[in-house]
Design a protein around this motif. Structure first.
Motif, PDB file in Angstrom:
ATOM      1  N   THR A 188      -8.877  -7.307 -21.121  1.00  0.00           N
ATOM      2  CA  THR A 188      -8.883  -7.471 -19.664  1.00  0.00           C
ATOM      3  C   THR A 188      -7.457  -7.561 -19.144  1.00  0.00           C
ATOM      4  O   THR A 188      -7.124  -7.000 -18.094  1.00  0.00           O
ATOM      5  N   ARG A 189      -6.604  -8.232 -19.879  1.00  0.00           N
ATOM      6  CA  ARG A 189      -5.193  -8.324 -19.480  1.00  0.00           C
ATOM      7  C   ARG A 189      -4.540  -6.943 -19.485  1.00  0.00           C
ATOM      8  O   ARG A 189      -3.770  -6.608 -18.579  1.00  0.00           O
ATOM      9  N   VAL A 320       4.878 -15.600 -29.383  1.00  0.00           N
ATOM     10  CA  VAL A 320       5.016 -15.261 -27.965  1.00  0.00           C
ATOM     11  C   VAL A 320       3.653 -15.160 -27.293  1.00  0.00           C
ATOM     12  O   VAL A 320       3.521 -15.415 -26.100  1.00  0.00           O
ATOM     13  N   ALA A 321       2.617 -14.782 -28.028  1.00  0.00           N
ATOM     14  CA  ALA A 321       1.292 -14.556 -27.456  1.00  0.00           C
ATOM     15  C   ALA A 321       0.710 -15.839 -26.865  1.00  0.00           C
ATOM     16  O   ALA A 321       0.948 -16.943 -27.369  1.00  0.00           O
ATOM     17  N   ASP A 322      -0.038 -15.691 -25.777  1.00  0.00           N
ATOM     18  CA  ASP A 322      -0.688 -16.822 -25.112  1.00  0.00           C
ATOM     19  C   ASP A 322      -1.590 -17.542 -26.107  1.00  0.00           C
ATOM     20  O   ASP A 322      -2.514 -16.944 -26.663  1.00  0.00           O
ATOM     21  N   PRO A 323      -1.354 -18.828 -26.362  1.00  0.00           N
ATOM     22  CA  PRO A 323      -2.200 -19.562 -27.313  1.00  0.00           C
ATOM     23  C   PRO A 323      -3.666 -19.619 -26.897  1.00  0.00           C
ATOM     24  O   PRO A 323      -4.556 -19.803 -27.739  1.00  0.00           O
ATOM     25  N   ARG A 324      -3.938 -19.438 -25.587  1.00  0.00           N
ATOM     26  CA  ARG A 324      -5.330 -19.465 -25.122  1.00  0.00           C
ATOM     27  C   ARG A 324      -6.117 -18.245 -25.592  1.00  0.00           C
ATOM     28  O   ARG A 324      -7.348 -18.236 -25.525  1.00  0.00           O
ATOM     29  N   LEU A 325      -5.414 -17.231 -26.096  1.00  0.00           N
ATOM     30  CA  LEU A 325      -6.106 -16.078 -26.684  1.00  0.00           C
ATOM     31  C   LEU A 325      -6.700 -16.417 -28.045  1.00  0.00           C
ATOM     32  O   LEU A 325      -7.560 -15.703 -28.555  1.00  0.00           O
ATOM     33  N   GLU A 326      -6.213 -17.497 -28.651  1.00  0.00           N
ATOM     34  CA  GLU A 326      -6.699 -17.989 -29.939  1.00  0.00           C
ATOM     35  C   GLU A 326      -6.652 -16.906 -31.026  1.00  0.00           C
ATOM     36  O   GLU A 326      -7.538 -16.801 -31.875  1.00  0.00           O
ATOM     37  N   GLY A 327      -5.602 -16.092 -30.958  1.00  0.00           N
ATOM     38  CA  GLY A 327      -5.405 -15.072 -31.983  1.00  0.00           C
ATOM     39  C   GLY A 327      -6.310 -13.865 -31.864  1.00  0.00           C
ATOM     40  O   GLY A 327      -6.281 -12.978 -32.721  1.00  0.00           O
ATOM     41  N   LYS A 328      -7.116 -13.793 -30.783  1.00  0.00           N
ATOM     42  CA  LYS A 328      -8.063 -12.675 -30.626  1.00  0.00           C
ATOM     43  C   LYS A 328      -7.389 -11.511 -29.913  1.00  0.00           C
ATOM     44  O   LYS A 328      -7.627 -11.253 -28.727  1.00  0.00           O
ATOM     45  N   TYR A 329      -6.565 -10.836 -30.652  1.00  0.00           N
ATOM     46  CA  TYR A 329      -5.868  -9.648 -30.146  1.00  0.00           C
ATOM     47  C   TYR A 329      -5.392  -8.848 -31.356  1.00  0.00           C
ATOM     48  O   TYR A 329      -5.192  -9.396 -32.446  1.00  0.00           O
ATOM     49  N   PRO A 330      -5.219  -7.542 -31.188  1.00  0.00           N
ATOM     50  CA  PRO A 330      -4.718  -6.728 -32.299  1.00  0.00           C
ATOM     51  C   PRO A 330      -3.214  -6.915 -32.453  1.00  0.00           C
ATOM     52  O   PRO A 330      -2.473  -6.818 -31.475  1.00  0.00           O
ATOM     53  N   LEU A 365      -3.150   0.980 -24.595  1.00  0.00           N
ATOM     54  CA  LEU A 365      -3.338  -0.416 -24.983  1.00  0.00           C
ATOM     55  C   LEU A 365      -4.630  -1.006 -24.412  1.00  0.00           C
ATOM     56  O   LEU A 365      -5.186  -1.952 -24.972  1.00  0.00           O
ATOM     57  N   ALA A 366      -5.108  -0.470 -23.288  1.00  0.00           N
ATOM     58  CA  ALA A 366      -6.321  -0.985 -22.652  1.00  0.00           C
ATOM     59  C   ALA A 366      -7.589  -0.326 -23.199  1.00  0.00           C
ATOM     60  O   ALA A 366      -8.699  -0.690 -22.801  1.00  0.00           O
ATOM     61  N   ASN A 367      -7.427   0.629 -24.114  1.00  0.00           N
ATOM     62  CA  ASN A 367      -8.568   1.349 -24.673  1.00  0.00           C
ATOM     63  C   ASN A 367      -9.214   0.514 -25.777  1.00  0.00           C
ATOM     64  O   ASN A 367      -8.588   0.257 -26.809  1.00  0.00           O
ATOM     65  N   PRO A 368     -10.463   0.077 -25.599  1.00  0.00           N
ATOM     66  CA  PRO A 368     -11.092  -0.776 -26.620  1.00  0.00           C
ATOM     67  C   PRO A 368     -11.278  -0.082 -27.962  1.00  0.00           C
ATOM     68  O   PRO A 368     -11.371  -0.743 -28.995  1.00  0.00           O
ATOM     69  N   ARG A 369     -11.289   1.243 -27.973  1.00  0.00           N
ATOM     70  CA  ARG A 369     -11.455   1.957 -29.244  1.00  0.00           C
ATOM     71  C   ARG A 369     -10.205   1.899 -30.109  1.00  0.00           C
ATOM     72  O   ARG A 369     -10.274   2.017 -31.327  1.00  0.00           O
ATOM     73  N   THR A 370      -9.052   1.719 -29.460  1.00  0.00           N
ATOM     74  CA  THR A 370      -7.802   1.702 -30.228  1.00  0.00           C
ATOM     75  C   THR A 370      -7.177   0.319 -30.321  1.00  0.00           C
ATOM     76  O   THR A 370      -6.367   0.055 -31.200  1.00  0.00           O
ATOM     77  N   ASN A 371      -7.563  -0.583 -29.400  1.00  0.00           N
ATOM     78  CA  ASN A 371      -6.901  -1.895 -29.375  1.00  0.00           C
ATOM     79  C   ASN A 371      -7.871  -3.043 -29.148  1.00  0.00           C
ATOM     80  O   ASN A 371      -7.531  -4.036 -28.528  1.00  0.00           O
ATOM     81  N   GLY A 372      -9.086  -2.881 -29.637  1.00  0.00           N
ATOM     82  CA  GLY A 372     -10.053  -3.961 -29.513  1.00  0.00           C
ATOM     83  C   GLY A 372      -9.690  -5.133 -30.399  1.00  0.00           C
ATOM     84  O   GLY A 372      -8.984  -4.989 -31.393  1.00  0.00           O
ATOM     85  N   PRO A 373     -10.189  -6.345 -30.079  1.00  0.00           N
ATOM     86  CA  PRO A 373      -9.855  -7.538 -30.860  1.00  0.00           C
ATOM     87  C   PRO A 373     -10.418  -7.525 -32.266  1.00  0.00           C
ATOM     88  O   PRO A 373      -9.998  -8.287 -33.115  1.00  0.00           O
TER      89      PRO A 373
END
Length: 425
Positions: A188-189, A320-330, A365-373
């Motif tokens: 979403t970001r 650097v990543a927002d801790p509220r993401l709780e590591g859920k990012y590629p 980066l916003a494409n869920p197929r290439t950068n989904g969590p």
């Protein structure tokens, strides 16, 4: 029937010298009147340098009266605005900024829900912001720009009426997050960043002449009910350089923490100034931190200064990543996003990427197929956003070719009123 003067048909058609002179005078004054009418907006704006607040208010109202024939937005009365907002009831207050308050309203008859922005009546700047915003949003239309529905200029009142953006601003969901509110997820970001960049791309590369937004920040990015972003608050927008000009010189305005360094130092404004501001907001999206946060230790109060040394060490990227993401990012996506932010934040303006190149990277980066969590989070990926930015510009060209013809027609209309908009500054 008495004496009469009989003339042939040729003599009847041929005007006398006196009649010719009279006709020339009439044509001259008609042309002058038409020309004067077309430039009344410019002359009235120039007169707004008068010191009298009352005079400025009257001139602003007169400008809008004259310009209303060219402005498609609806003209509302103050009575209509008071009824829509229940007399500007505090329960309908959506937010408050430097130029006034924004209320939720419901238009009588259509029952349409709208956002009603009542500008502060105290100042000269409020008048200028109002005029620029009406002109800009009446002539510029894009899915990532907020839609202006109308305005009110009754007496001293200066009110703008927009489409309602139900989720408020990006600031509400990122920086002023309520304790019980779920934080924005990674995709979403990236979606918000990509949409906001597309709004800037339209201003920089489709509008003719180009428009420099000049106040790109989280509070000016509004969200619809599906988190699609739209740029709002065009009161500080400025027409960009044309022809051989490389920049426009103007007073330094905007928000501290978002202004490009060369603009803050010299007052020389370019589209690259907006790219820098975009980089700051994008860094806010990645980190969850404010551009300026005085509640943090001194060395961490300025977001860009805090992040600069971290850009150089890949091992610190995760910190650097927002801790509220709780590591859920590629991880790869994080590397690439930080590289895009770093490029936008280059000290030297000429090294920053064009916003169209940033759009290409962010769509990836916003494409869920290439950068989904769900992507593995431990690949040895280098921060290669520079290659992402320059890859396949044909994709961008295809996107541009899909733009509707009406966008280009509106750009032509906008170009025809360049002088009027420049003189508002």
């Amino acid at each position: 029937m008495g004496d009469c003067l009989c003339l042939s048909k040729d003599e009847m058609k041929k005007p006398t010298m006196e009649e010719r002179t009279t006709l020339r005078k009439k044509i001259f004054w008609r042309k002058k009147k038409a020309l004067r009418k077309g430039h009344n907006l410019v002359s009235l704006v120039n007169k707004m340098s008068f010191k009298s607040d009352d005079g400025r208010q009257k001139l602003a109202a007169e400008m809008l009266r004259i310009g209303s024939e060219k402005i498609a937005a609806r003209v509302f009365t103050f009575r209509e605005m008071a009824a829509a907002t229940k007399n500007f009831d505090s329960e309908n207050l959506l937010g408050e900024g430097g130029f006034g308050r924004v209320y939720k309203g419901q238009l009588k008859g259509s029952n349409e829900i709208v956002a009603v922005k009542q500008l502060d009546r105290n100042g000269f700047q409020g008048n200028r912001e109002f005029l620029v915003e009406v002109f800009m949003l009446s002539l510029l239309h894009h899915p990532n720009l907020v839609k202006l529905l109308g305005y009110c200029a009754d007496g001293e009142q200066r009110i703008l009426v927009y489409e309602c953006m139900p989720l408020g601003s990006l600031e509400d969901h990122l920086l002023d997050l309520a304790p019980d509110t779920k934080p924005l997820d990674w995709l979403t970001r990236m979606k918000i960043a990509a949409g906001a960049a597309k709004g800037l791309q339209y201003l920089h590369e489709i509008a003719n002449p180009p428009v420099i937004y000049r106040d790109f920040k989280a509070s000016n990015i509004l969200l619809d009910d599906d988190y699609n972003p739209k740029l709002s608050d065009f009161g500080l927008a400025k027409l960009g350089p044309t022809g051989d000009k490389t920049h426009v010189s103007t007073r330094v305005m905007g928000t501290y923490g978002y202004c490009a360094p060369e603009y803050a130092l010299t007052g020389q404004l370019t589209t690259m100034s907006d790219v820098y501001s975009f980089g700051v907001v994008f860094l806010e999206l990645i980190t969850g931190r404010r551009a300026i946060d005085t509640t943090k230790p001194t060395r961490e109060q300025n977001l860009v200064h805090w992040a600069e040394p971290l850009f150089k060490d890949k091992r610190k990227f995760v910190a650097v990543a927002d801790p509220r993401l709780e590591g859920k990012y590629p991880i790869k996506g994080l590397y690439q996003a930080l590289a895009v932010a770093a490029m936008c934040l280059q000290e030297e303006a000429s090294i920053r990427p064009l916003i169209s190149d940033v759009v290409i990277a962010l769509e990836y980066l916003a494409n869920p197929r290439t950068n989904g969590p769900e992507e593995p989070t431990t690949p040895e990926a280098e921060p290669i956003a520079s290659s992402v930015i320059v890859e396949d510009t044909r994709h961008l060209e295809e996107k541009e070719s899909e733009l509707d013809d009406h966008i280009h027609q509106e750009s032509y209309s906008f170009s025809s009123r360049e002088d009027e908009l420049n003189d508002v500054e």
